[in-house]
Design a protein around this motif. Sequence first.
Motif, PDB file in Angstrom:
ATOM      1  N   SER A 194      -3.234  66.459  22.483  1.00  0.00           N
ATOM      2  CA  SER A 194      -2.844  67.520  22.927  1.00  0.00           C
ATOM      3  C   SER A 194      -2.219  68.094  21.561  1.00  0.00           C
ATOM      4  O   SER A 194      -1.355  67.360  20.858  1.00  0.00           O
ATOM      5  N   PHE A 195      -2.128  69.427  21.434  1.00  0.00           N
ATOM      6  CA  PHE A 195      -1.238  69.982  20.386  1.00  0.00           C
ATOM      7  C   PHE A 195      -0.378  71.056  21.196  1.00  0.00           C
ATOM      8  O   PHE A 195      -0.983  71.896  21.795  1.00  0.00           O
ATOM      9  N   THR A 196       0.873  70.964  20.899  1.00  0.00           N
ATOM     10  CA  THR A 196       1.819  71.990  21.723  1.00  0.00           C
ATOM     11  C   THR A 196       2.758  72.416  21.043  1.00  0.00           C
ATOM     12  O   THR A 196       3.302  71.750  19.899  1.00  0.00           O
ATOM     13  N   VAL A 197       3.135  73.653  20.971  1.00  0.00           N
ATOM     14  CA  VAL A 197       4.404  74.489  20.413  1.00  0.00           C
ATOM     15  C   VAL A 197       5.091  75.105  21.492  1.00  0.00           C
ATOM     16  O   VAL A 197       4.608  75.404  22.355  1.00  0.00           O
ATOM     17  N   SER A 198       6.359  74.929  21.214  1.00  0.00           N
ATOM     18  CA  SER A 198       7.396  75.343  22.305  1.00  0.00           C
ATOM     19  C   SER A 198       8.524  76.002  21.658  1.00  0.00           C
ATOM     20  O   SER A 198       8.801  75.712  20.606  1.00  0.00           O
ATOM     21  N   GLY A 199       9.253  76.823  22.480  1.00  0.00           N
ATOM     22  CA  GLY A 199      10.411  77.472  21.949  1.00  0.00           C
ATOM     23  C   GLY A 199      11.226  78.355  23.106  1.00  0.00           C
ATOM     24  O   GLY A 199      10.558  78.811  23.927  1.00  0.00           O
TER      25      GLY A 199
ATOM     26  N   ASP B 269      18.883  79.252  19.380  1.00  0.00           N
ATOM     27  CA  ASP B 269      17.548  79.116  19.553  1.00  0.00           C
ATOM     28  C   ASP B 269      16.982  77.344  19.433  1.00  0.00           C
ATOM     29  O   ASP B 269      17.767  76.822  18.955  1.00  0.00           O
ATOM     30  N   ALA B 270      15.959  77.257  20.134  1.00  0.00           N
ATOM     31  CA  ALA B 270      15.361  75.898  20.150  1.00  0.00           C
ATOM     32  C   ALA B 270      13.890  76.017  19.857  1.00  0.00           C
ATOM     33  O   ALA B 270      13.144  76.736  20.773  1.00  0.00           O
ATOM     34  N   TYR B 271      13.196  75.075  19.099  1.00  0.00           N
ATOM     35  CA  TYR B 271      11.633  75.135  18.750  1.00  0.00           C
ATOM     36  C   TYR B 271      11.342  73.740  18.650  1.00  0.00           C
ATOM     37  O   TYR B 271      12.050  72.917  18.228  1.00  0.00           O
ATOM     38  N   SER B 272      10.225  73.394  19.246  1.00  0.00           N
ATOM     39  CA  SER B 272       9.476  72.060  18.925  1.00  0.00           C
ATOM     40  C   SER B 272       8.048  72.097  18.841  1.00  0.00           C
ATOM     41  O   SER B 272       7.614  73.042  19.450  1.00  0.00           O
ATOM     42  N   GLY B 273       7.520  71.198  18.443  1.00  0.00           N
ATOM     43  CA  GLY B 273       5.975  71.083  18.154  1.00  0.00           C
ATOM     44  C   GLY B 273       5.545  69.284  18.411  1.00  0.00           C
ATOM     45  O   GLY B 273       6.390  68.484  17.929  1.00  0.00           O
TER      46      GLY B 273
END
Length: 394
Positions: free
Chosen positions: A324-329, A346-350
């Motif tokens: 699985s390849f995921t990007v989120s924010g 703000d918050a971001y994750s991969g």
Amino acid sequence: MKQAPVSIALAAALMTLAGGANAEAGKTDFKFGGYIKADVMFSDYSNGAPDSGYLSRQFYVPGTIYGKAGNGEQVVDFHARESRFNFKTTTDLDGHTLSGFIELDFMTHTDGDERVSNSYSPRIRHAFVSYDNWTMGQTWTTFQNPGALPENLDFVGAADGTPFVRQTLLRYTDGGFQFAIENPETTVSGSEVKENGSLVGYASGKDRIVGGSGMLPDMVARYNFKTEGGASFSVAAIGRQLTLEKLNIDDTVLGYGASFSGVIPVGQDDIRFTATWGEGLGRYLGLNFANAAMIDADGNLDTIGSYGGFISYRHWWNDKWRSSFTVSGMSVDNDVDITGSNINKDAYSGYVNLLYSPSKPLTFGVEYMYATNSKENGDDGDLNRVIFSAKYVL
């Protein structure tokens, strides 16, 4: 699955809050489930690692990775706390379906330690009873679509881009429609005001005040639907009464929001996503990364806007290997003139992982995740983490 006599059916129903008044009208199916999961996590915190047992040492929680000055940056954690156990009953009562479900795991607690026994208290994840179209008890908020969550090794996965709440509710389901009233809880950005060491009131500030008052439940409506191609989607809307009645503050404001999520098959693969926006969402998005409201100069509540989302692509390399390849924010619309600048912005994750299932119940995996959080004043924190997991579904 086994058939239980009346006495066992009554006991099982009681254990799951189902009650036993009419259990003699039918027989009860009961089932045990859950899984055992062991995680090994190598983490690198840009500002120093939190102490052992701290929440972000268990899984990624947006807003908790700014670190602790003076601590080393790189740590390793072994735990099996995500392991869970559940018990379900289903009873046929003269054509009506009565069911109960209860599930426990061992996450979030800080009551254990890693010195000798690594013992941690169980906690309730779910505890609800359903009768035909009605559900009452603690389970996923109707505002969330847990079926759209990505297949990540991190406990939540894409935590900063998804609604994620479990709470007590009363829900009615009719086909694809769901309507619910749910437990309210207001979180407000504000600080204590003290005189001579005594608390005399509250004012604007970066800290969190939990209201805990108000007479109206949170109200949620949701519609689930599928397409002929096999894609499934969910549209949800929420309305909230945000209330703070403490000392010098007595005000109420309306919060609201919407969320759209889905799973789209792409051959054997799939795309999963969620997009959420609202005014006064607060704890419903990003594990309470932002509060729902703030206190203005006149002592009134103003809602805080927030929006976020994630997208995840799961690819099957063959029938045993997948990734699985995921990007989120997410981002927050703070009014820094009211809250000050030392507040989450703000918050971001991969995430990228590789999972191997030699048989259906057993999965081994490795995952790399990166997360970054920032505040309005420019402070930030980064987390790099590699997770190795073994999971056996009971």
